[in-house]
Scaffold this motif. Structure first.
Motif, PDB file in Angstrom:
ATOM      1  N   ILE A   1       0.870  -1.173   0.000  1.00 42.22           N
ATOM      2  CA  ILE A   1       0.000   0.000   0.000  1.00 42.22           C
ATOM      3  C   ILE A   1       0.904   1.220   0.000  1.00 42.22           C
ATOM      4  N   THR A   2       0.987   1.872  -1.149  1.00 40.15           N
ATOM      5  CA  THR A   2       1.893   3.004  -1.297  1.00 40.15           C
ATOM      6  C   THR A   2       1.077   4.239  -1.680  1.00 40.15           C
ATOM      7  N   GLY A   3       1.138   5.267  -0.832  1.00 43.15           N
ATOM      8  CA  GLY A   3       0.368   6.478  -1.088  1.00 43.15           C
ATOM      9  C   GLY A   3      -1.129   6.217  -1.188  1.00 43.15           C
ATOM     10  N   GLY A   4      -1.611   5.195  -0.465  1.00 43.79           N
ATOM     11  CA  GLY A   4      -3.035   4.866  -0.480  1.00 43.79           C
ATOM     12  C   GLY A   4      -3.455   3.954  -1.614  1.00 43.79           C
ATOM     13  N   GLU A   5      -2.545   3.604  -2.515  1.00 44.13           N
ATOM     14  CA  GLU A   5      -2.853   2.727  -3.648  1.00 44.13           C
ATOM     15  C   GLU A   5      -2.404   1.297  -3.340  1.00 44.13           C
ATOM     16  N   ASN A   6      -3.231   0.314  -3.755  1.00 43.59           N
ATOM     17  CA  ASN A   6      -2.860  -1.095  -3.622  1.00 43.59           C
ATOM     18  C   ASN A   6      -2.003  -1.526  -4.806  1.00 43.59           C
ATOM     19  N   VAL A   7      -0.863  -2.133  -4.501  1.00 39.75           N
ATOM     20  CA  VAL A   7       0.049  -2.629  -5.542  1.00 39.75           C
ATOM     21  C   VAL A   7       0.283  -4.111  -5.319  1.00 39.75           C
ATOM     22  N   TYR A   8       0.095  -4.907  -6.378  1.00 41.48           N
ATOM     23  CA  TYR A   8       0.293  -6.350  -6.291  1.00 41.48           C
ATOM     24  C   TYR A   8       1.635  -6.698  -6.939  1.00 41.48           C
ATOM     25  N   PRO A   9       2.599  -7.170  -6.143  1.00 41.24           N
ATOM     26  CA  PRO A   9       3.957  -7.398  -6.657  1.00 41.24           C
ATOM     27  C   PRO A   9       4.030  -8.269  -7.906  1.00 41.24           C
ATOM     28  N   LEU A  10       3.133  -9.257  -8.021  1.00 39.35           N
ATOM     29  CA  LEU A  10       3.228 -10.197  -9.129  1.00 39.35           C
ATOM     30  C   LEU A  10       3.136  -9.506 -10.482  1.00 39.35           C
ATOM     31  N   GLU A  11       2.282  -8.495 -10.588  1.00 40.74           N
ATOM     32  CA  GLU A  11       2.142  -7.760 -11.857  1.00 40.74           C
ATOM     33  C   GLU A  11       3.469  -7.128 -12.267  1.00 40.74           C
ATOM     34  N   ILE A  12       4.141  -6.526 -11.300  1.00 44.44           N
ATOM     35  CA  ILE A  12       5.428  -5.873 -11.590  1.00 44.44           C
ATOM     36  C   ILE A  12       6.495  -6.918 -11.883  1.00 44.44           C
ATOM     37  N   GLU A  13       6.479  -8.019 -11.132  1.00 45.51           N
ATOM     38  CA  GLU A  13       7.465  -9.087 -11.342  1.00 45.51           C
ATOM     39  C   GLU A  13       7.353  -9.666 -12.741  1.00 45.51           C
ATOM     40  N   HIS A  14       6.125  -9.905 -13.205  1.00 44.65           N
ATOM     41  CA  HIS A  14       5.938 -10.448 -14.556  1.00 44.65           C
ATOM     42  C   HIS A  14       6.524  -9.503 -15.615  1.00 44.65           C
ATOM     43  N   TRP A  15       6.297  -8.206 -15.442  1.00 42.56           N
ATOM     44  CA  TRP A  15       6.781  -7.253 -16.448  1.00 42.56           C
ATOM     45  C   TRP A  15       8.304  -7.137 -16.415  1.00 42.56           C
ATOM     46  N   LEU A  16       8.886  -7.025 -15.237  1.00 40.72           N
ATOM     47  CA  LEU A  16      10.343  -6.936 -15.148  1.00 40.72           C
ATOM     48  C   LEU A  16      11.023  -8.222 -15.619  1.00 40.72           C
ATOM     49  N   ALA A  17      10.402  -9.376 -15.361  1.00 40.82           N
ATOM     50  CA  ALA A  17      10.987 -10.650 -15.793  1.00 40.82           C
ATOM     51  C   ALA A  17      11.042 -10.759 -17.310  1.00 40.82           C
ATOM     52  N   ALA A  18      10.201  -9.971 -17.998  1.00 39.59           N
ATOM     53  CA  ALA A  18      10.196  -9.997 -19.471  1.00 39.59           C
ATOM     54  C   ALA A  18      11.317  -9.138 -20.059  1.00 39.59           C
ATOM     55  N   HIS A  19      12.021  -8.375 -19.231  1.00 39.58           N
ATOM     56  CA  HIS A  19      13.157  -7.575 -19.717  1.00 39.58           C
ATOM     57  C   HIS A  19      14.251  -8.526 -20.194  1.00 39.58           C
ATOM     58  N   PRO A  20      14.804  -8.297 -21.366  1.00 42.25           N
ATOM     59  CA  PRO A  20      15.770  -9.253 -21.946  1.00 42.25           C
ATOM     60  C   PRO A  20      17.026  -9.495 -21.123  1.00 42.25           C
ATOM     61  N   MET A  21      17.365  -8.567 -20.229  1.00 41.90           N
ATOM     62  CA  MET A  21      18.586  -8.724 -19.438  1.00 41.90           C
ATOM     63  C   MET A  21      18.311  -9.087 -17.984  1.00 41.90           C
ATOM     64  N   VAL A  22      17.046  -9.416 -17.648  1.00 39.98           N
ATOM     65  CA  VAL A  22      16.696  -9.791 -16.278  1.00 39.98           C
ATOM     66  C   VAL A  22      16.538 -11.296 -16.196  1.00 39.98           C
ATOM     67  N   ASP A  23      17.264 -11.899 -15.270  1.00 39.79           N
ATOM     68  CA  ASP A  23      17.193 -13.346 -15.083  1.00 39.79           C
ATOM     69  C   ASP A  23      16.118 -13.723 -14.067  1.00 39.79           C
ATOM     70  N   GLU A  24      16.143 -13.075 -12.900  1.00 37.78           N
ATOM     71  CA  GLU A  24      15.140 -13.300 -11.858  1.00 37.78           C
ATOM     72  C   GLU A  24      14.773 -11.974 -11.226  1.00 37.78           C
ATOM     73  N   VAL A  25      13.552 -11.923 -10.650  1.00 37.85           N
ATOM     74  CA  VAL A  25      13.107 -10.688 -10.022  1.00 37.85           C
ATOM     75  C   VAL A  25      12.147 -10.992  -8.879  1.00 37.85           C
ATOM     76  N   ALA A  26      12.174 -10.165  -7.862  1.00 43.13           N
ATOM     77  CA  ALA A  26      11.207 -10.230  -6.763  1.00 43.13           C
ATOM     78  C   ALA A  26      10.903  -8.802  -6.328  1.00 43.13           C
ATOM     79  N   VAL A  27       9.639  -8.546  -6.029  1.00 42.13           N
ATOM     80  CA  VAL A  27       9.200  -7.204  -5.653  1.00 42.13           C
ATOM     81  C   VAL A  27       8.563  -7.257  -4.269  1.00 42.13           C
ATOM     82  N   ILE A  28       8.952  -6.334  -3.396  1.00 41.94           N
ATOM     83  CA  ILE A  28       8.381  -6.258  -2.044  1.00 41.94           C
ATOM     84  C   ILE A  28       8.123  -4.798  -1.686  1.00 41.94           C
TER      85      ILE A  28
END
Length: 499
Positions: free
Chosen positions: A401-428
């Motif tokens: 919950i950032t600035g009153g907005e709900n953020v679901y890490p999985l959405e961001i993880e999926h997008w960052l994992a699609a970056h050609p130079m990213v091997d693994e990612v985790a968002v917290i």
């Protein structure tokens, strides 16, 4: 005894000479008749050691046939088998032993050095995996059923990982385990022709209950694997003509990068399953490129662990979906206000069915918090689309919950994992005075590539709303993992303090 509880005895009668279990390392195999005789001999031996209905029998062992010996033997007696996580520290193991107070503990010869530190907590022990144990299992003593057992009697107790606190003993009854198997067999269309190899740790519900017991109940074959590598799994799948396999995302991550995966056509395989954590979308892509069927499942120790089914063709279209509820369980999504979530709304995933756990050992308060009105409150967030397909969004406790907005890490993880130079990612989420929480991304670059935070931030702007874009990017050589291969987000928070 109610004979329907001892389904192994009945399966041994129906399929006496069918190969039931194979050890990958030794290639030794056992038929259903032999498995039942082993468990009957162990049950008789346990009774001679004073084990009775309700007593706990613990096991500290790598993946090994002794798990099945003791599980089925305890099932005949009415005792409770407690598989122990051998990756825990001696202190943590002693805490669990003090909690479950086993009458007897089996220690695999591979872990002989752990006996002395555990001795103060152990009342009686025996060695597993050596000649002495083989004498026990090969002594031709038929166990005489003397206890009246109910399907509600406990059969196994599996301790949760404890990454959010002290591990809890999840008590699984005969009913819980049998109905998970029945539900899985019928919903997933398993048959006696199916073969799996199990690399999941057998002290975990994924190793015992996800595929192993359902396949044994229907008369299939289970290959016991231990040390996992991408090369090894490909060779064993082809060697044993496996048709179905369950691995965790971190295992698939290494598998799809191996030369063996690229070169093999996997002629015997019907389906590859992923579980324990949401799977990166690039894994879907790797299987789709090879024309191999791949899909995800969802479960937890307290329920199943199998709860959904999705056809592999639907999985190719509905990337990330775990499918629809199986035949004999119900699913509900509850919002914060207690109302049911509508289509594409996020709510906590609640599960009901005869496959759910009985209670937490010595923890009535936690049981009441998790089981309410017959529903298991999973703590996981999910949504259902307009076609009735479910998607796991993430852990309730992981929602940011950032600035009153709900953020679901999985959405961001999926997008960052699609970056050609990213091997693994985790968002917290990390504490922040201004925003309450800020979004932080932990990145493992490919091939020691250096990725600047500005580059990653600009990449995120292409897809994500500004409040979802991580305010901190932390590069690591590898992500910390739990014992079952999940990314350990608790340790990531500790790492963030020192970076």
């Amino acid at each position: 005894m109610r004979w329907e509880l001892d389904w192994l005895e009945n399966r041994a009668r129906l399929s006496p000479n069918k190969k039931a279990i194979i050890d990958e390392d030794t290639n030794k195999s056992w038929t259903y008749r032999e498995i039942n005789k082993r468990s009957s001999s162990v049950a008789s031996w346990l009774k001679a050691q004073g084990v009775n209905k309700g007593d706990r029998v613990a096991l500290l062992s790598p993946n090994d046939i002794s798990y099945f010996d003791l599980l089925f033997a305890c099932g005949k007696i009415g005792a409770i088998v407690v598989p122990l996580n051998w990756r825990l520290s001696v202190h943590e193991l002693n805490e669990i032993l003090q909690d479950c107070t086993p009458l007897l503990i089996g220690i695999h010869q591979q872990f002989q050095n752990m006996y002395t530190p555990l001795e103060q907590t152990i009342s009686k022990s025996f060695m597993v995996g050596g000649l002495e144990y083989e004498e026990i299992v090969n002594t031709p003593i038929e166990y005489k059923h003397s206890q009246v057992l109910s399907e509600h009697d406990p059969l196994a107790m599996i301790y949760t990982g404890g990454t959010t606190g002290k591990p809890k003993g999840v008590v699984l009854s005969h009913q819980s385990i049998q109905w998970n198997a029945i539900n899985t067999i019928l919903s997933w269309n398993l048959s006696e022709d199916d073969v799996t190899i199990n690399y999941m740790p057998m002290f975990h519900t994924g190793g015992l209950n996800a595929l192993s017991l359902p396949l044994l109940m229907i008369g299939g074959t289970v290959v016991i694997g231990d040390q996992y590598t991408g090369q090894k799994v490909v060779n064993s799948i082809n060697r044993y003509k496996c048709t179905i396999i369950l691995l965790v995302p971190t295992m698939y991550h290494s598998l799809i990068q191996s030369d063996e995966f690229q070169e093999s056509e996997f002629p015997s395989m019907k389906i590859f399953l992923s579980g324990a954590a949401p799977c990166p979308l690039q894994v879907y892509d790797a299987f789709q490129k090879k024309g191999l069927a791949f899909k995800e499942g969802y479960g937890l120790t307290e329920a199943g662990p199998n709860n959904f089914f999705i056809h592999h063709e639907d999985a190719q279209v509905k990337h990330g979906s775990v499918g629809k509820p199986m035949l004999f369980n119900a699913i509900k999504l509850a919002k914060e206000d207690g109302q049911d979530a509508k289509e594409n709304e996020v709510g906590e995933l609640l599960i009901k069915g005869k496959h759910s756990f009985s209670h937490y050992w010595n923890n009535e308060l936690a049981t009441m918090e998790t089981k309410k009105g017959g529903w298991v409150h999973t703590g996981d967030l999910a949504k259902m689309d307009e076609d009735g397909f479910y998607y796991i969004v993430g852990r309730k406790k992981d929602m940011i919950i950032t600035g009153g907005e709900n953020v679901y890490p999985l959405e961001i993880e999926h997008w960052l994992a699609a970056h050609p130079m990213v091997d693994e990612v985790a968002v917290i989420g990390l504490p922040d005075e201004k925003w309450g929480e800020l979004v932080a991304a932990f990145i493992v670059p490919k091939h020691f590539y250096t990725i600047e935070a500005e580059e990653l931030s600009e990449y995120c702007e292409k897809k994500l709303g500004r409040y979802k874009i991580p305010k901190r990017f932390i590069c690591l050589k590898e992500l910390p993992k739990t014992v079952v291969g999940k990314i350990d987000k608790k340790k990531l928070k500790e790492i963030s303090i020192h970076t």
